[in-house]
Enzyme design. Structure first.
Site, short mmCIF file in Angstrom:
data_model
loop_
_atom_site.label_atom_id
_atom_site.label_comp_id
_atom_site.label_asym_id
_atom_site.label_seq_id
_atom_site.Cartn_x
_atom_site.Cartn_y
_atom_site.Cartn_z
CG ASP A 102 -2.28 0.62 0.92
OD1 ASP A 102 -2.33 1.51 0.07
OD2 ASP A 102 -3.27 0.22 1.56
CG ASP A 124 -9.58 2.35 -0.58
OD1 ASP A 124 -9.16 1.19 -0.76
OD2 ASP A 124 -8.95 3.20 0.06
C1 GLA Z 1 -5.82 1.83 1.93
C2 GLA Z 1 -6.23 0.69 1.03
C3 GLA Z 1 -7.29 -0.14 1.71
C4 GLA Z 1 -6.77 -0.64 3.03
C5 GLA Z 1 -6.32 0.51 3.88
C6 GLA Z 1 -5.65 0.03 5.15
O1 GLA Z 1 -6.84 2.77 2.04
O2 GLA Z 1 -6.67 1.15 -0.20
O3 GLA Z 1 -7.66 -1.22 0.88
O4 GLA Z 1 -5.72 -1.54 2.82
O5 GLA Z 1 -5.43 1.35 3.21
O6 GLA Z 1 -5.21 1.04 5.95
#
Ligand code: GLA
Length: 724
Positions: free
Chosen positions: A478, A548
């Site tokens: 990430d 997301d």
């Molecule tokens: C980001 C990612 C999510 C998740 C969060 C965790 O927003 O896109 O899918 O993994 O971080 O903190």
């Protein structure tokens, strides 16, 4: 495929379907004579050259007289491969260097040319590979002693041209590169639409189409990552082009940082394009004998509409870009813990999630954020990549997955640090911008200074130690903030213009090292959802979390638009708890991506479990041959109306999956959707009405999606199989 005739000074690159022609003129500039469909002959370009525009005069200082170029060259009107900078051509040069005198003139002229097999290996950067050929054209600025290798790469079986530079300081003093873009492309006409994909968090890659205007237009990122705000994938299409007709030229960059795609409609007509690393805040000190490689710009040509371009990119990415050894294998059904429990979990809860996830056909369980350091919220822990043993027993969780015969994966955010972390307490100077009185925080985190190899090494050691101890099959990588304060304590003042690019190099060096050392681990890219969805990441990661936002209200567009430039096999897509649509509809959408789940699985009723489990079966059965290896057609674009339709056809054309979706309610509609890619003479049974028709019928008449009533966000998922 690549020919250079010393007498006519024509360089031709072609394959069975495209051609590219460059002429080395008397002054030593490279004129771009042709880019388009393959031609039967490549000699007759006299009219293109002598296009009626008068030649530019120049003053020959040694002779003390005014002259014109022998072959009628007009410096600011003729399409060029590399415009000079600081001279009369004001369209824009891809490369600008400053020497000891501090002037800006950069004038690269032809020296020599050689052909080589394959694509050039680009040091420190992801790059294309495979069966292809490259023209390595050496240009030189004699004053600056700057040598530029212009690489032009062509493939025998793809309508792709790749461009990049290797810039080399052949002098004894350092040069300062203030622009080092990957390519210039001058096209003779400018009456195109420019399509780009702008957006923001949870609404990535909105389709935006507008005519190329006179003057300058720019699609770019200065966020330090390719960004959710703009994507490096852009294309030009003839105004009348559709999904299956007309000229379309697609562009992408094998790069994950700041980029700039700039068009300029020239004073004398024609379209001048520059593409590469964004030159905003860019400056690179090139020491004597040093080289600078630009990322590769990938250009896809189509004279058969948008889909042919996107299919070319899909094949290129899967066959000539991705390096993950198993990228052509089936991607497991994934369950991700994030939206189910966020940071709020313990070992028992995760074990129960695994049990429940297995009822949905899960093959890979992913424990997302919250397992390490003091990470119980997003305010602490980033940078401390050791298991929080007070919170979870990771070995037990992995053993549990093994007992269920499923794989296990875990979440990392390697480039970041929370001020509340052991890493920050021990090494505050590892923070990007350290030394300022005020630092911007985003999601309570700082960006680590990945331009500093020591910082990269620290994170590498932590991740390596983890991977040695815990046998994980997958890592979600990430990246949850953009770059600010792009200044590094590890570099002197005159090198701060290098930091943006060095951050990207640091990212690639860590990801490259880990993927090489742990080739069986599948890495999935992510950046606050789809904030770093680009070809650079895909070199290492066979899939990227797309957004997301999994709610179909936005997802339909996000997935559809992303798939115009990237293969479905790279698009992470999960079924979540969004109330907007049924589980069947959400699952059908996720099927056109790498199928997964992200929810509290304990809350699902029996009927929902059955629905999802059955969809996982469909995925297992058809994903590999039809979705991953198949050909994708975009039949109805959600940005054009209320419905969306995509179709995948297996390589052998025996099987096809069609996904139809609507957004708003629709009353009785008489509607046939014409399919594509089937064998006209073969007969196919469809699961919509059970009927059997020929491929020709489906292509000319279509699949009968007439309805009496559709409520919001419903879908039709139709399988077509060839009758024996
Ligand atoms: C980001 C990612 C999510 C998740 C969060 C965790 O927003 O896109 O899918 O993994 O971080 O903190």
């Amino acid at each position: 495929m690549i020919r250079y005739n010393k007498n006519t000074r024509l360089l031709v690159l072609d394959n069975k379907s495209i051609g590219y022609v460059v002429y080395v003129n008397d002054a030593g500039y490279l004129e771009t004579l042709y880019f388009g469909k393959h031609l039967a002959g490549y000699s007759d370009f006299s009219c293109v050259r002598n296009n009626g525009v008068y030649a530019s005069p120049y003053y020959d200082v040694a002779r003390g007289e005014e002259r014109t170029y022998a072959d009628g060259f007009k410096t600011d009107a003729v399409p060029l491969e590399v415009s000079p900078h600081g001279l009369s051509d004001k369209r824009g040069a891809p490369v600008i260097a400053r020497g000891k005198e501090g002037g800006f003139e950069t004038d690269l002229r032809f020296r020599s040319l050689r052909r080589m097999k394959g694509a050039p290996a680009i040091e420190g950067l992801p790059h294309a590979h495979g069966d292809c050929e490259t023209a390595d054209v050496l240009l030189e600025d004699k004053n600056l002693r700057l040598r530029a290798h212009l690489y032009l790469t062509i493939f025998p079986d793809k309508d792709i041209l790749i461009k990049s530079f290797c810039l080399e300081n052949g002098g004894k003093r350092p040069l300062r590169l203030t622009r080092a873009m990957s390519m210039q492309l001058d096209l003779p006409r400018a009456d195109y639409d420019l399509v780009h994909f702008y957006g923001r968090w949870a609404k990535e890659r909105d389709y935006c189409c507008a005519p190329v205007t006179d003057g300058v237009q720019e699609i770019s990122s200065n966020y330090g990552r390719s960004s959710a705000e703009e994507n490096p994938f852009v294309f030009l299409k003839e105004r009348t082009a559709t999904m299956d007709r007309g000229e379309v030229i697609g562009f992408n960059l094998i790069y994950s940082g700041n980029f700039k795609f700039r068009t300029r409609v020239g004073t004398y007509g024609g379209l001048h394009i520059l593409y590469g690393i964004n030159d905003e805040d860019f400056e690179w000190k090139l020491g004597a004998g040093e080289k600078f490689y630009t990322p590769q710009a990938v250009i896809a040509y189509s004279d058969a509409g948008v889909d042919a371009m996107s299919q070319t990119f899909h094949r290129f990415i899967r066959e000539n870009l991705m390096t993950y050894a198993a990228n052509r294998d089936y991607k497991p059904v994934l369950f991700n813990s994030w939206e189910g429990c966020y940071f709020d979990f313990d070992t028992d809860l995760i074990l129960s999630y695994i049990d429940d996830a297995c009822k949905l056909g899960t093959e890979l369980f992913v424990l997302d954020d919250g397992w390490f350091g003091a990470r119980n919220s997003d305010a602490a822990g980033l940078g401390d990549w050791t298991v929080n043993e007070k919170k979870i027993d990771l070995k037990r969780i992995i053993t549990h997955c093994t007992a269920h015969k499923i794989k296990f994966g875990i979440w990392f955010e390697p480039e970041m640090v929370n001020p509340d972390s052991d890493l920050f307490r021990a090494h505050p100077e590892y923070t990007l911008g350290w030394g300022r009185n005020e630092l911007s925080v985003s999601r309570h985190q700082f960006h680590l200074d990945f331009s500093n190899p020591e910082v990269v090494e620290n994170v590498y050691r932590q991740m390596r130690a983890f991977l040695k101890e815990y046998p994980v099959d997958y890592i979600k990588w990430d990246y949850n903030r953009t770059v600010a304060e792009h200044v590094s304590a590890a570099y002197p003042a005159d090198r701060q213009g290098e930091i943006y690019h060095r951050l990207v190099l640091g990212f690639y060096s860590l990801l490259g090292r880990l993927t090489r050392e742990f080739p069986k681990v599948m890495f999935e890219g992510c950046a606050s959802g789809g904030g770093r969805f680009d070809m650079g990441v895909l070199y290492y990661c066979p899939q990227i979390w797309c957004s997301d936002e999994s709610d179909p209200a936005q997802r339909i567009d996000i997935q559809f638009n992303t798939s115009l430039g990237y293969p479905l096999s790279a698009i992470g897509a999960h079924v979540n708890d969004s109330p907007v649509a049924s589980y069947a509809t959400k699952a059908a959408l996720a099927l056109f991506g790498t199928y997964g789940y992200e929810m509290n699985p304990g809350k699902l009723g029996k009927e929902e479990i059955d629905t999802l489990d059955k969809m996982a079966d469909v995925y297992r059965k058809y994903h590999r041959d039809v979705i991953e290896d198949g050909t994708l057609y975009h039949l109805r674009a959600p940005y054009e109306g209320n419905t969306m339709c995509m179709q995948c056809v297996s390589h052998d054309r025996t099987t096809s999956l069609v996904l139809f979706m609507n957004k708003l309610k629709e009353m009785d509609v008489y509607r046939f959707v014409r399919l594509r890619g089937l064998d006209a003479r073969k007969r196919y049974r469809n699961t919509l009405d059970g009927q059997v028709h020929t491929g020709e019928y489906y292509e000319k008449i279509g699949l009968n999606f007439s309805t009496t009533w559709m409520s919001e966000f419903t879908h039709g998922l139709v399988l077509l199989t060839q009758e024996k």
